[in-house]
Design a protein around this motif. Structure first.
Motif, PDB file in Angstrom:
ATOM      1  N   ARG A 117      -2.852  -1.036  -5.104  1.00  0.00           N
ATOM      2  CA  ARG A 117      -3.190   0.329  -5.526  1.00  0.00           C
ATOM      3  C   ARG A 117      -1.929   1.146  -5.798  1.00  0.00           C
ATOM      4  N   ALA A 118      -0.881   0.904  -5.010  1.00  0.00           N
ATOM      5  CA  ALA A 118       0.354   1.689  -5.181  1.00  0.00           C
ATOM      6  C   ALA A 118       1.474   0.858  -5.795  1.00  0.00           C
ATOM      7  N   CYS A 119       1.127  -0.202  -6.493  1.00  0.00           N
ATOM      8  CA  CYS A 119       2.142  -1.128  -7.008  1.00  0.00           C
ATOM      9  C   CYS A 119       3.160  -0.433  -7.918  1.00  0.00           C
ATOM     10  N   GLU A 120       2.677   0.369  -8.846  1.00  0.00           N
ATOM     11  CA  GLU A 120       3.607   1.013  -9.780  1.00  0.00           C
ATOM     12  C   GLU A 120       4.568   1.955  -9.062  1.00  0.00           C
ATOM     13  N   GLN A 121       4.052   2.683  -8.071  1.00  0.00           N
ATOM     14  CA  GLN A 121       4.910   3.612  -7.334  1.00  0.00           C
ATOM     15  C   GLN A 121       5.934   2.847  -6.486  1.00  0.00           C
ATOM     16  N   VAL A 122       5.510   1.710  -5.917  1.00  0.00           N
ATOM     17  CA  VAL A 122       6.445   0.874  -5.169  1.00  0.00           C
ATOM     18  C   VAL A 122       7.568   0.389  -6.086  1.00  0.00           C
ATOM     19  N   ARG A 123       7.182  -0.067  -7.256  1.00  0.00           N
ATOM     20  CA  ARG A 123       8.163  -0.610  -8.203  1.00  0.00           C
ATOM     21  C   ARG A 123       9.091   0.474  -8.746  1.00  0.00           C
ATOM     22  N   THR A 124       8.499   1.558  -9.241  1.00  0.00           N
ATOM     23  CA  THR A 124       9.276   2.546  -9.995  1.00  0.00           C
ATOM     24  C   THR A 124       9.927   3.605  -9.106  1.00  0.00           C
ATOM     25  N   ASP A 125       9.184   4.120  -8.128  1.00  0.00           N
ATOM     26  CA  ASP A 125       9.720   5.194  -7.296  1.00  0.00           C
ATOM     27  C   ASP A 125      10.606   4.678  -6.160  1.00  0.00           C
ATOM     28  N   VAL A 126      10.284   3.481  -5.649  1.00  0.00           N
ATOM     29  CA  VAL A 126      11.033   2.957  -4.505  1.00  0.00           C
ATOM     30  C   VAL A 126      12.060   1.901  -4.932  1.00  0.00           C
ATOM     31  N   ALA A 127      11.578   0.799  -5.526  1.00  0.00           N
ATOM     32  CA  ALA A 127      12.480  -0.311  -5.826  1.00  0.00           C
ATOM     33  C   ALA A 127      13.481   0.020  -6.932  1.00  0.00           C
ATOM     34  N   TYR A 128      13.005   0.641  -8.013  1.00  0.00           N
ATOM     35  CA  TYR A 128      13.890   0.978  -9.129  1.00  0.00           C
ATOM     36  C   TYR A 128      15.016   1.908  -8.684  1.00  0.00           C
ATOM     37  N   ALA A 129      14.678   2.801  -7.751  1.00  0.00           N
ATOM     38  CA  ALA A 129      15.672   3.732  -7.217  1.00  0.00           C
ATOM     39  C   ALA A 129      16.420   3.148  -6.019  1.00  0.00           C
ATOM     40  N   ARG A 130      16.042   1.952  -5.629  1.00  0.00           N
ATOM     41  CA  ARG A 130      16.675   1.231  -4.496  1.00  0.00           C
ATOM     42  C   ARG A 130      16.694   2.084  -3.225  1.00  0.00           C
ATOM     43  N   LEU A 131      15.541   2.666  -2.928  1.00  0.00           N
ATOM     44  CA  LEU A 131      15.439   3.564  -1.789  1.00  0.00           C
ATOM     45  C   LEU A 131      15.004   2.835  -0.521  1.00  0.00           C
ATOM     46  N   PRO A 132      15.547   3.223   0.617  1.00  0.00           N
ATOM     47  CA  PRO A 132      15.207   2.560   1.884  1.00  0.00           C
ATOM     48  C   PRO A 132      13.878   3.040   2.465  1.00  0.00           C
ATOM     49  N   VAL A 133      12.811   2.747   1.749  1.00  0.00           N
ATOM     50  CA  VAL A 133      11.465   3.040   2.237  1.00  0.00           C
ATOM     51  C   VAL A 133      10.921   1.785   2.899  1.00  0.00           C
ATOM     52  N   ARG A 134      10.342   1.937   4.078  1.00  0.00           N
ATOM     53  CA  ARG A 134       9.738   0.795   4.784  1.00  0.00           C
ATOM     54  C   ARG A 134       8.240   0.815   4.510  1.00  0.00           C
ATOM     55  N   LEU A 135       7.766  -0.182   3.812  1.00  0.00           N
ATOM     56  CA  LEU A 135       6.351  -0.287   3.451  1.00  0.00           C
ATOM     57  C   LEU A 135       5.654  -1.140   4.504  1.00  0.00           C
ATOM     58  N   MET A 136       4.896  -0.499   5.363  1.00  0.00           N
ATOM     59  CA  MET A 136       4.283  -1.156   6.517  1.00  0.00           C
ATOM     60  C   MET A 136       2.862  -1.584   6.172  1.00  0.00           C
ATOM     61  N   ALA A 137       2.686  -2.876   5.936  1.00  0.00           N
ATOM     62  CA  ALA A 137       1.433  -3.396   5.376  1.00  0.00           C
ATOM     63  C   ALA A 137       0.680  -4.259   6.380  1.00  0.00           C
ATOM     64  N   THR A 138      -0.370  -3.710   6.951  1.00  0.00           N
ATOM     65  CA  THR A 138      -1.223  -4.475   7.854  1.00  0.00           C
ATOM     66  C   THR A 138      -2.402  -5.057   7.070  1.00  0.00           C
ATOM     67  N   TYR A 139      -3.252  -5.834   7.737  1.00  0.00           N
ATOM     68  CA  TYR A 139      -4.391  -6.509   7.101  1.00  0.00           C
ATOM     69  C   TYR A 139      -3.902  -7.556   6.087  1.00  0.00           C
ATOM     70  N   ALA A 140      -2.803  -8.235   6.373  1.00  0.00           N
ATOM     71  CA  ALA A 140      -2.278  -9.255   5.464  1.00  0.00           C
ATOM     72  C   ALA A 140      -3.213 -10.454   5.376  1.00  0.00           C
ATOM     73  N   GLY A 141      -3.190 -11.100   4.221  1.00  0.00           N
ATOM     74  CA  GLY A 141      -3.984 -12.318   4.022  1.00  0.00           C
ATOM     75  C   GLY A 141      -5.471 -12.069   4.176  1.00  0.00           C
ATOM     76  N   LEU A 142      -6.127 -13.008   4.819  1.00  0.00           N
ATOM     77  CA  LEU A 142      -7.569 -12.927   5.055  1.00  0.00           C
ATOM     78  C   LEU A 142      -7.891 -12.297   6.403  1.00  0.00           C
ATOM     79  N   SER A 143      -6.876 -11.718   7.050  1.00  0.00           N
ATOM     80  CA  SER A 143      -7.085 -11.244   8.418  1.00  0.00           C
ATOM     81  C   SER A 143      -8.078 -10.088   8.493  1.00  0.00           C
ATOM     82  N   GLY A 144      -8.337  -9.427   7.356  1.00  0.00           N
ATOM     83  CA  GLY A 144      -9.361  -8.386   7.335  1.00  0.00           C
ATOM     84  C   GLY A 144     -10.766  -8.920   7.542  1.00  0.00           C
ATOM     85  N   GLY A 145     -10.923 -10.244   7.430  1.00  0.00           N
ATOM     86  CA  GLY A 145     -12.175 -10.910   7.768  1.00  0.00           C
ATOM     87  C   GLY A 145     -13.404 -10.353   7.094  1.00  0.00           C
ATOM     88  N   ILE A 146     -14.325  -9.821   7.895  1.00  0.00           N
ATOM     89  CA  ILE A 146     -15.618  -9.387   7.364  1.00  0.00           C
ATOM     90  C   ILE A 146     -15.534  -8.088   6.556  1.00  0.00           C
TER      91      ILE A 146
END
Length: 314
Positions: free
Chosen positions: A86-115
């Motif tokens: 959902r926030a891919c473009e903002q991650v790419r353009t606002d954070v990565a392109y500017a090489r900013l030290p933002v920590r993207l904390m992503a829970t529910y990785a993989g199939l762990s969200g289950g049901i």
């Protein structure tokens, strides 16, 4: 290995308060998921350094980028599918392109969200995030490693994506473990084959290695590839010397840790037996995570089964 299991989102959420005490520039941003991401202790202790932007992940990432521009150390929390897609473009353009030290904390990785189903699964996030220039991708497997990665993140000056499961996990590392970016951890030595894994699959790989050793007297190396990007190429090359390598990650078999390892093996010209275990590039009906891990054969039983086939046992 300790038998008690812990929830990494509880560990990470609670440890944020410790980071806040260590550095007054630490701020937490979330998209109305304070409960899900367990940020309550930080919010209560540092209310002026806590920001809830509402259910607006794109805005959250851009807001965190702005905070980083102003010299703060932002930790942006949400579920992995929302952060990476959902926030891919903002991650790419606002954070990565500017090489900013933002920590993207992503829970529910993989199939762990289950049901919660496919909308709340993140089986593409490593493929997406590792494909973004300047982005660092890390996946944590237990409590002590999660804390060590968070300690490391305080002084890291580039974009950082930290992936974690919501399934409970056992501790495999001691309390004095230190994380080193770009370096894998060999959790068990072996000469007959290797499991390369990350995140929730680490505990399963250790269990599988022990079973194979006890039943078949074969010694399987276990490598925790915490640092997905940058990848530890030397660890992959050493694993290839065992001639039998299985990569397991709670992710699509395309584009994740397995693809990164395969790239190294191909470039180095290794001719070995090799297999990637994960979601087999399809959407499936919602179910509890352990059931799905078993279905796609990257739980303990599945890892044993696939290594036995590779070693031609029985």
């Amino acid at each position: 290995m300790a038998e008690e299991k812990v929830f990494l989102r509880n560990v990470i959420g609670a440890y944020m308060a410790e980071l806040g005490k260590k550095n007054d520039k630490v701020v937490v941003v979330n998209a109305d998921l304070m409960g899900t991401c367990r940020n309550k202790s930080f919010v209560e202790e540092f209310p002026k350094r806590s920001f809830n932007v509402g259910i607006a992940e794109q805005n959250m990432v851009s807001f965190a980028a702005g905070l980083a521009h102003e010299g703060y150390i932002p930790y942006a929390f949400t579920m992995a599918p929302f952060m990476s897609m959902r926030a891919c473009e903002q991650v790419r353009t606002d954070v990565a392109y500017a090489r900013l030290p933002v920590r993207l904390m992503a829970t529910y990785a993989g199939l762990s969200g289950g049901i919660s189903g496919a909308t709340h699964w993140a089986v593409e996030d490593c493929a997406i995030m590792t494909g973004i220039p300047e982005m660092t991708v890390v996946e944590v497997c237990d409590e002590n490693q999660a804390k060590a990665v968070l300690d490391f993140s305080l002084g890291y000056d580039k974009p950082l994506y930290i992936r974690s499961s919501v399934e409970p996990v056992r501790n495999v590392y001691p309390s004095d473990y230190k994380f080193e970016l770009g370096k894998a951890s060999v959790l068990k030595e072996g000469t007959d084959g290797t499991f390369i894994c990350s995140g929730v699959s680490v505990q399963y790989a250790l269990e599988a290695s022990n079973i194979i050793e006890e039943k078949y007297a074969k010694h399987i190396k276990v490598i925790d590839m915490t640092s997905i990007k940058p990848l530890d190429r030397d660890a992959v090359i050493e694993a290839a010397k065992t001639k039998n390598v299985i990569v397991a990650q709670d992710h699509n078999i395309i584009g994740g840790l397995g693809s990164a390892v395969a790239n190294v093996l191909a470039k180095e010209g290794f001719g070995i037996k090799f297999k990637i275990l994960g979601l087999t590039d399809k959407f499936v009906a919602m179910a509890h995570a352990p059931f799905l891990y078993h279905q796609f054969e990257y739980d303990t039983e599945g890892l044993v089964k696939n290594m036995k086939i590779m070693l031609e046992l029985e």
